[in-house]
Design a protein around this motif. Structure first.
Motif, PDB file in Angstrom:
ATOM      1  N   VAL A 198      18.459   1.608   1.378  1.00  0.00           N
ATOM      2  CA  VAL A 198      17.325   0.839   0.887  1.00  0.00           C
ATOM      3  C   VAL A 198      16.116   1.152   1.764  1.00  0.00           C
ATOM      4  O   VAL A 198      16.188   1.075   2.997  1.00  0.00           O
ATOM      5  N   THR A 202      13.221  -0.546  -2.191  1.00  0.00           N
ATOM      6  CA  THR A 202      13.617   0.444  -3.197  1.00  0.00           C
ATOM      7  C   THR A 202      14.941   0.097  -3.854  1.00  0.00           C
ATOM      8  O   THR A 202      15.346   0.765  -4.828  1.00  0.00           O
ATOM      9  N   GLY A 203      15.627  -0.896  -3.351  1.00  0.00           N
ATOM     10  CA  GLY A 203      16.889  -1.307  -3.937  1.00  0.00           C
ATOM     11  C   GLY A 203      17.283  -2.687  -3.439  1.00  0.00           C
ATOM     12  O   GLY A 203      16.631  -3.277  -2.563  1.00  0.00           O
ATOM     13  N   ARG A 204      18.392  -3.201  -4.024  1.00  0.00           N
ATOM     14  CA  ARG A 204      18.869  -4.527  -3.651  1.00  0.00           C
ATOM     15  C   ARG A 204      19.882  -4.373  -2.506  1.00  0.00           C
ATOM     16  O   ARG A 204      20.903  -3.681  -2.668  1.00  0.00           O
ATOM     17  N   ASP A 234      22.988  -4.525  -0.313  1.00  0.00           N
ATOM     18  CA  ASP A 234      24.362  -4.919  -0.620  1.00  0.00           C
ATOM     19  C   ASP A 234      25.206  -5.007   0.647  1.00  0.00           C
ATOM     20  O   ASP A 234      25.945  -5.967   0.841  1.00  0.00           O
ATOM     21  N   ASP A 268      22.381  -0.090  -0.731  1.00  0.00           N
ATOM     22  CA  ASP A 268      22.425  -0.822  -2.002  1.00  0.00           C
ATOM     23  C   ASP A 268      23.778  -0.601  -2.685  1.00  0.00           C
ATOM     24  O   ASP A 268      24.674   0.055  -2.132  1.00  0.00           O
ATOM     25  N   ARG A 269      23.944  -1.117  -3.885  1.00  0.00           N
ATOM     26  CA  ARG A 269      25.231  -1.041  -4.596  1.00  0.00           C
ATOM     27  C   ARG A 269      25.607   0.377  -4.983  1.00  0.00           C
ATOM     28  O   ARG A 269      26.775   0.678  -5.202  1.00  0.00           O
ATOM     29  N   ASP A 270      24.643   1.282  -5.086  1.00  0.00           N
ATOM     30  CA  ASP A 270      24.919   2.671  -5.452  1.00  0.00           C
ATOM     31  C   ASP A 270      25.201   3.540  -4.236  1.00  0.00           C
ATOM     32  O   ASP A 270      25.349   4.765  -4.370  1.00  0.00           O
TER      33      ASP A 270
END
Length: 516
Positions: free
Chosen positions: A434, A443-445, A447, A428-430
């Motif tokens: 995921v 759990t996340g988008r 990326d 994801d972006r962080d």
């Protein structure tokens, strides 16, 4: 299992060729096809000539030998009087091939007092009417009865396996690749082959070997699942003008063979016993049944129709007028779905048959698993929906197609399904991986996707996840998966975008499919 009485005329192609040429069958003679001996008489065998010998080598071993070309039409035409002679003494005559006829043993045995008496009567009948020497064998099933005819013996009911056990594995003449393979494995007799586990035979050697294994065990080639087809599957032709010449008969035979085979294929059937019926302008009725161990192809049907018409039109008992009605009736059928060619649907033509023979040849070199064909079935993922089966095996899907399959991916399916696991990471972006929760929520988008070698590709779009919670009710057999479709950015200006189907199982992502 049906008990059959089989009458066999030894070395029939040579006998027929000598009769046409006006030569004595006692002199050394052989029939050659593709420069190899395919039939030889006793006099030539005594000089060392045997089947599959090259023509020049046969002539070297026996300089006085007379060599004839192979001519199936000639063999069938001259065999018709023999079949007619057998028919005068027994009902239900079926021509297996020129030189071999089969009759249900029950009727003749009851009429003449015993199977031995019936055998002697048929031999005398053929000799008196045609002057041809013959041998008769009686056993359970066509395979055992034919081998009994080659030896002139009557096998007791239920003793087929015991009779076949000491015979050479070379009795499977129709399967030379299988014979060669079994001999190289040290299996030299039918009994040794029959002792193998049926499941191991099919899994190792394929469906054709499985059918041969049943024969070696004294069983029918296929389980007794035959059924008589509806009457409307027969095909009829009313020639105008009536058929009086063999060339016209050959033209009609091909068209009728295609029509009959197409009608059977539309119902998932294939013919193993073919009834040929004809009527003439003077009201004469002609009929003959041909039996075949393997399901008949259009060419096989056309050949038998042509041979039979040739025998009627040019035989000693030719009809007094031309044939005005010709009808083909499938007397016995088997399930034909396993015989359909996956790569040539609707293509049971000569090209398809050559392709099938080529695939069987490759299997003989590489084993049954050397040629695989896909079967589309049911399932949720692309790998679940495709089952690879050896060429010639029954094409049955691994799972039924008509079930709902909740969680199944929408169309289109991936064009490529990797055969080995390709691990990836979805970030994801962080910079966190995921995952998928117990409720099948990301759990996340997504990326970026990190593929093999640490290379990362940016995610332009994604869809999912599609949950698959399978067999959750069965302890130790449950399986939880989640699928995700992602569209990745191109690696460079020259490259195109890639679309992947990812699957997460046991907290790990992997590539399950690649879209074009």
């Amino acid at each position: 299992m049906s008990r059959l009485l089989v009458l066999w005329c030894p070395d029939w192609p040579v006998v027929a060729a000598c009769a046409v040429a006006g030569r004595s069958v006692a002199a050394p003679a052989a029939v050659v096809s593709a420069n190899r001996v395919v039939a030889v008489n006793a006099s030539a065998r005594a000089e060392g000539v045997h089947l599959d010998l090259r023509r020049r080598e046969a002539q070297g071993r026996c300089p006085d030998i007379t060599v004839f070309p192979d001519d199936p039409d000639r063999d069938a035409r001259l065999f018709e009087p023999v079949a007619a002679a057998v028919e005068e003494a027994a009902v239900g005559v079926e021509v297996v091939c020129p030189g071999l006829v089969a009759v249900p043993a029950r009727g003749p045995a009851a009429y003449f007092g015993s199977e031995e008496a019936a055998a002697e009567r048929l031999i005398d009948q053929v000799a008196a009417h045609t002057g041809v020497e013959s041998q008769v064998g009686v056993a359970d099933g066509l395979f055992a009865a034919t081998r009994a005819a080659h030896r002139g013996v009557v096998v007791a009911p239920g003793a087929g396996a015991e009779f076949l056990a000491p015979l050479s594995i070379r009795e499977f003449r129709e399967h030379p690749e299988l014979v060669d393979l079994l001999r190289r494995l040290g299996i030299r007799t039918l009994g040794a082959f029959a002792a193998l586990d049926p499941g191991d035979v099919v899994s190792r050697f394929g469906a054709a070997a499985g059918r041969a294994h049943r024969l070696a065990r004294g069983l029918e080639q296929r389980p007794p699942a035959r059924r008589r087809p509806p009457v409307d599957l027969s095909v009829t032709h009313n020639p105008d003008p009536p058929i009086e010449r063999v060339d016209a008969a050959a033209f009609v035979a091909r068209g009728l063979g295609e029509r009959l085979h197409s009608g059977l294929a539309a119902h998932g059937l294939a013919c193993t016993r073919l009834g040929i019926h004809a009527s003439t302008a003077n009201g004469e009725e002609l009929s003959r049944v041909w039996r075949c161990a393997e399901p008949l192809t259009p060419t096989g049907i056309a050949d038998r129709v042509r041979w039979q018409l040739d025998g009627w039109l040019r035989g000693a008992r030719r009809p007094s007028a031309g044939i005005t009605v010709l009808r083909l009736e499938p007397e016995e059928t088997v399930d034909g779905r396993a015989l359909q060619l996956g790569l040539w649907q609707g293509g049971h033509d000569e090209q398809a048959e050559r392709a099938a023979r080529a695939m069987v040849h490759v299997q003989g070199l590489l084993g049954p698993e050397g040629v695989l064909t896909p079967v589309i079935g049911g399932g949720r993922g692309p790998a679940d929906q495709v089952r690879l089966v050896p060429w010639g095996d029954e094409r049955v899907p691994a799972a039924p197609v008509d079930q709902p399959w909740p969680g199944r991916l929408p169309a289109p399916s991936p064009a490529t399904v990797p055969t080995r696991t390709l691990p990836v990471s979805v970030i994801d972006r962080d910079g966190l991986e995921v995952g998928v929760t117990g409720r099948f929520v990301l759990t996340g988008r997504p990326d970026v996707v990190a593929v093999g070698g640490g290379q990362t590709r940016r995610v332009l779009a994604w869809a999912g996840p599609w949950p698959a919670d399978e067999r959750w009710w069965e302890l130790g057999a449950g399986r939880r998966r989640a699928r995700l479709q992602v569209l990745l950015a191109e690696k460079s200006e020259e490259d195109s975008q890639d679309a992947l189907l990812l699957v997460r199982e046991n907290e790990k992502w992997s590539v399950e499919g690649i879209y074009d």
